[in-house]
Design an enzyme around this catalytic site. Structure first.
Site, PDB file in Angstrom:
ATOM      1  N   GLU A  25       0.682  -1.225  -0.003  1.00  0.00           N
ATOM      2  CA  GLU A  25       0.078  -0.165   0.083  1.00  0.00           C
ATOM      3  C   GLU A  25       0.682   1.195  -0.034  1.00  0.00           C
ATOM      4  OE1 GLU A  25      -1.434   1.669   3.879  1.00  0.00           O
ATOM      5  OE2 GLU A  25      -1.424  -0.308   4.649  1.00  0.00           O
ATOM      6  N   LYS A 159      -4.497  -2.395  13.996  1.00  0.00           N
ATOM      7  CA  LYS A 159      -3.811  -1.362  14.752  1.00  0.00           C
ATOM      8  C   LYS A 159      -4.322  -1.332  16.214  1.00  0.00           C
ATOM      9  CE  LYS A 159      -3.032   1.473  10.652  1.00  0.00           C
ATOM     10  NZ  LYS A 159      -3.602   0.542   9.515  1.00  0.00           N
TER      11      LYS A 159
END
Length: 305
Positions: A25, A159
């Site tokens: 990404e 995360k």
């Protein structure tokens, strides 16, 4: 859709000759890390993938095209240009139509990877249900993308700024397998533990490749989360990082930060509060994910050929 895709020569050659490719990404470059650590990390991750037998394809949007693989100059642009937009599924048509430069999130990179025929993607951590998500309804589009797009995402869990329990519940509802790579506990990005388990533990790239192939052969569309803990030497203490995150969350609430600005703010504030240790850990886990993803891509390629 193919009219919007353009590949570097290296990636085009790999795809045309049926070689293993790993998607990467650009949001992590443009919004996840400061310069110059971001560009150094991006180049090092590509090298690691090549060293492990696969071809890296860093994905971003520029000049009305989805770039599958970036040149060095293009990568530098993503690393330094302050006007790079953050692109998820909903943003794709606008960024392409307007000709703006857009960094792809996990969801957007999965979409582009599937369009290009790439089955394995290495990232840092996936998005998920935000803390207090039952109030804000702030749920990452990464989760719905994992439910429908056939790409295996190698990550260090979700995360740790997120509500990991609700994130895992959401993935279960959507039928997304959460695989612990050499672990029975879901990692929490900066730390190796979270207090939550995984659906299945697999210990080799070949086992992961077999699961991927079986899932898609059955016609069960959607991705897989391959949860790969940060190496022990680079991991942060779970309790200590949780205390830091709580402080960063309180500050974000005070400042009225919402939506797609939340994650970049929290990651930056956590970096400040840990005196840069969290950035070192972030870089280490991304490199480790790239290595594991390359090995899985090689194993999956061998299985399909």
């Amino acid at each position: 859709m193919k009219q919007y895709l353009t590949c570097t020569e290296e990636v085009r050659h790999a795809l045309e000759n049926n070689q293993p490719v790993v998607a990467l990404e650009t949001t992590i470059i443009s919004h996840g890390m400061p310069y110059p650590q971001n560009i150094e990390m991006a180049k090092e991750v590509e090298r690691i993938i090549r060293d492990n037998g696969a071809v890296p394809a860093t994905i971003g949007i520029m000049n009305g095209k989805i770039k599958i693989g970036l040149t060095e100059a293009e990568m530098e642009e993503f690393a330094t240009n302050k006007s790079v937009e953050k692109v998820s599924r909903r943003d794709f048509p606008y960024i392409l139509a307007s000709g703006k430069i857009g960094a792809t999130t996990v969801a957007a990179t999965m979409i582009a990877a599937q369009l290009a025929g790439i089955r394995v993607f290495a990232t840092g951590g996936i998005g998920g249900v935000h803390r207090e998500g039952e109030i804000t309804w702030d749920v990452s589009a990464d989760l719905t993308e994992l439910a429908q797009t056939n790409v295996a995402v190698v990550c260090a869990g979700a995360k740790s700024i997120l509500d990991l329990g609700r994130t895992l519940e959401y993935l279960e509802t959507q039928g997304v397998p959460v695989v612990g790579y050499r672990t029975s506990e879901f990692p929490s990005f900066f730390a190796r533990e979270s207090g939550f388990g995984v659906d299945f533990r697999l210990d080799t790239p070949e086992e992961v490749a077999t699961l991927m192939d079986t899932k898609w052969q059955l016609g069960l569309n959607g991705g897989l989360v391959i949860a790969n803990p940060v190496p022990e030497a680079d991991a942060l203490n779970h309790r200590e990082i949780e205390a830091v995150i709580q402080q960063a969350l309180a500050e974000a609430k005070e400042k009225g930060i919402t939506g797609k600005q939340v994650t970049p703010f929290l990651l930056d504030r956590v970096k400040q509060l840990t005196a840069g240790k969290s950035l070192q850990t972030n870089i280490a886990l991304v490199k480790h994910n790239a290595e594991v993803a390359a090995k899985i891509a090689v194993a999956y390629h061998a299985k399909k050929n």
